[in-house]
Scaffold this active site. Sequence first.
Site, PDB file in Angstrom:
ATOM      1  N   SER B  15      41.630  67.218  30.668  1.00  0.00           N
ATOM      2  CA  SER B  15      42.596  67.737  32.163  1.00  0.00           C
ATOM      3  C   SER B  15      43.398  68.541  32.356  1.00  0.00           C
ATOM      4  CB  SER B  15      43.853  66.142  31.792  1.00  0.00           C
ATOM      5  OG  SER B  15      42.692  64.637  32.069  1.00  0.00           O
ATOM      6  N   CYS B  16      43.592  68.379  33.865  1.00  0.00           N
ATOM      7  CA  CYS B  16      44.299  69.887  34.177  1.00  0.00           C
ATOM      8  C   CYS B  16      45.844  69.918  33.346  1.00  0.00           C
ATOM      9  CB  CYS B  16      45.253  69.869  35.343  1.00  0.00           C
ATOM     10  SG  CYS B  16      46.337  70.603  35.762  1.00  0.00           S
ATOM     11  N   PRO B  17      46.279  71.030  32.950  1.00  0.00           N
ATOM     12  CA  PRO B  17      46.007  71.994  32.879  1.00  0.00           C
ATOM     13  C   PRO B  17      44.926  72.711  32.047  1.00  0.00           C
ATOM     14  CG  PRO B  17      48.242  72.229  31.875  1.00  0.00           C
ATOM     15  CD  PRO B  17      47.117  70.955  31.656  1.00  0.00           C
ATOM     16  N   LEU B  18      44.109  71.999  30.776  1.00  0.00           N
ATOM     17  CA  LEU B  18      44.069  73.020  30.062  1.00  0.00           C
ATOM     18  C   LEU B  18      42.274  73.144  30.116  1.00  0.00           C
ATOM     19  CD1 LEU B  18      44.422  69.649  27.278  1.00  0.00           C
ATOM     20  CD2 LEU B  18      45.655  72.149  27.141  1.00  0.00           C
TER      21      LEU B  18
END
Lengths: 177, 77
Positions: B15-18
């Site tokens: 998920s964000c921000p990965l």
Amino acid sequence: MEEMTAVDELASSLPEPVGGEDDKLVIFAWSGDLDRVWPTLILATTAAAMGTRTTVFFTFWGLFPLVKNDVRITGENWMQKMLSLLNRGGTEHLKLSKMNFVGAGPAMMKKLARDHKVASPTELLEMAGEMGVDLIPCQMTMDLMGLSRDDLIDGLGEPAGATTALLAARGATTLFI
Amino acid sequence: MNVTIARTLDLKGFSCPLPIVKTSKAIKEMASGEVVEVLATDPGSVPDFTAWCRATGNELLEQTREEGVFRFLVRKR
């Protein structure tokens, strides 16, 4: 397979990249709450990924997430020791500003985050350091709360004061979280 | 499109921000002009990759979706 045309529309509506010296973000991390520290670190790592020069100035309650997770009692006098007892530092011990339920809220939040592969505050803080985000602890808060440099995690910048933070913030996008 | 892919990043599930953070990390280690292929399932990564390429000057060569997996081809600037 389908092409995503909506994104092309988005691309044309985005502002031109700023880049260079002016592309700066300074976050004043004032809160020690999990639900504020988390977005602070998400924004800081993302900004660094975008090539933005990023500084996070950790002040007041915001300093406690920088305490090493295995450090328990900090401070020199009884008031500072009491403070660390009631307000444990470290990214593993953050509380939610609402729905904390004596720690059940954060535990559930962490489980949800793991299930959805959302990076934890601990991981994000480490990444931020690796990505070159300037992580500056507030010297005055350290003195006031009785936190020494040894109580804090590695990879931080030199502790500094409001002047340093405000100078970094000149011409930058600033957030107070 | 006929491009040589220098590196593939499987970021499915993240998920964000990965997706952006991991891509930016990987692209730092690549040479200018090389192309990275990114596979992600986070729907937010669709507008985010567009925005990120815009901000960094890397070129988004192609973006496609197949069975819930988004595929981005990015050429390092």
